[in-house]
Design a protein around this motif. Structure first.
Motif, short mmCIF file in Angstrom:
data_model
loop_
_atom_site.label_atom_id
_atom_site.label_comp_id
_atom_site.label_asym_id
_atom_site.label_seq_id
_atom_site.Cartn_x
_atom_site.Cartn_y
_atom_site.Cartn_z
N PRO A 34 -22.56 35.03 -18.19
CA PRO A 34 -22.72 35.81 -19.43
C PRO A 34 -24.12 36.42 -19.52
O PRO A 34 -25.11 35.81 -19.10
N LEU A 35 -24.22 37.63 -20.07
CA LEU A 35 -25.50 38.32 -20.16
C LEU A 35 -26.54 37.52 -20.93
O LEU A 35 -27.73 37.57 -20.62
N HIS A 36 -26.08 36.78 -21.94
CA HIS A 36 -27.05 36.06 -22.77
C HIS A 36 -27.57 34.79 -22.10
O HIS A 36 -28.59 34.24 -22.51
N ALA A 37 -26.89 34.30 -21.06
CA ALA A 37 -27.26 33.01 -20.47
C ALA A 37 -28.67 33.03 -19.88
O ALA A 37 -29.46 32.11 -20.11
N LEU A 38 -28.99 34.08 -19.11
CA LEU A 38 -30.31 34.15 -18.50
C LEU A 38 -31.41 34.39 -19.52
O LEU A 38 -32.58 34.08 -19.26
N VAL A 39 -31.05 34.95 -20.66
CA VAL A 39 -32.04 35.14 -21.73
C VAL A 39 -32.33 33.80 -22.39
O VAL A 39 -33.50 33.41 -22.56
N TYR A 40 -31.29 33.07 -22.76
CA TYR A 40 -31.49 31.74 -23.36
C TYR A 40 -32.25 30.81 -22.41
O TYR A 40 -33.05 29.98 -22.86
N LEU A 41 -32.01 30.94 -21.11
CA LEU A 41 -32.65 30.05 -20.14
C LEU A 41 -34.17 30.10 -20.24
O LEU A 41 -34.84 29.08 -20.03
N GLN A 42 -34.70 31.26 -20.60
CA GLN A 42 -36.16 31.41 -20.65
C GLN A 42 -36.81 30.55 -21.74
O GLN A 42 -38.04 30.40 -21.76
#
Length: 242
Positions: free
Chosen positions: A94-102
């Motif tokens: 999901p596109l949001h996954a790598l954002v949340y990971l930060q």
């Protein structure tokens, strides 16, 4: 530092494992991709940790050896993302996954601040100095939410967050380089600790994850837009034939 590294790596592996069934790859190809991902991650952790324990990274001079490891690791991740399996996995995440990971950068900044309080990290590398990466970690939560929600603001939030995150990492790289052994007066606290185990995992794993995460997130967005454009073309063709 070891606990944060382990938590981030496990989170990434778990996310990759959950995304594999959505890649559309045959079961055998999924198993092969899973084994390669797990093998490369485990091998990198053992290699970096072993070299750190042997003192290979604890050598003064420019460019700093820990940063060389970070750059090489990031290059390897990006190269892998252009393979068929890498593209399939990126599309499935999901596109949001790598954002949340930060958001893991919040914990990293707290550890750096603790290191500054104990006199092993220079003040400039903490949020009391010139390291403002804590703000990027905090911003990952609302930015991830906006991307997950979608709509007109999702793409703007996606691009803006990743660009700001890359700028922040650039600032950290400059500050860290300026405070490496040999670059600061004798008796001054330097960043020598990042050449030792387990702190070598900071540049060689955690900063690598942050940098590669931003670049892969932007690549994800480009792949998504390309897929949308191709889908729109197919719809137009079907309408023309009808």
């Amino acid at each position: 530092m070891s606990a944060i590294t382990a938590a981030v790596v496990l989170l990434i592996l778990r996310g990759a494992g959950a995304a594999l069934p959505r890649t559309g790859l045959p079961a055998e190809a999924q198993r092969g991709l899973r084994n390669r991902v797990f093998g490369v991650v485990a091998g990198w952790l053992l290699l970096v940790g072993g070299l750190g324990a042997l003192g290979v990274f604890d050598v003064p001079g420019l460019p700093p050896r820990p940063m060389i490891a970070m750059v090489l690791g990031t290059a390897g991740v990006l190269f892998a993302s252009f393979s068929a399996g890498g593209r399939a996995l990126l599309r499935a995440v999901p596109l949001h996954a790598l954002v949340y990971l930060q958001a893991f950068r919040i914990a990293v900044e707290l550890v750096l601040w603790m290191g500054y309080q104990r006199g092993i990290i220079p003040e400039a590398m903490s949020f009391e100095g010139r390291n403002w990466d804590l703000l990027i970690g905090l911003a990952a939560l609302p930015a991830g939410y906006l991307v997950q929600r979608g709509g007109t603001t999702a793409r703007v939030a996606h691009v803006a967050f990743n660009v700001l995150g890359l700028v922040s990492l650039g600032n950290i790289a400059i500050v860290a380089t300026q405070h490496m052994p040999g670059q600061v007066p004798s008796g001054t606290v330097s960043m020598a600790v990042v050449g030792t185990f387990p702190f070598v995992y900071l540049p060689a794993v955690l900063v690598l994850v942050a940098l590669a995460g931003h670049l892969l997130s932007l690549r994800q967005l480009a792949l998504a837009r390309r897929s949308q454009a191709l889908a729109a073309v197919e719809i137009q063709k079907e309408r023309a034939l009808a």
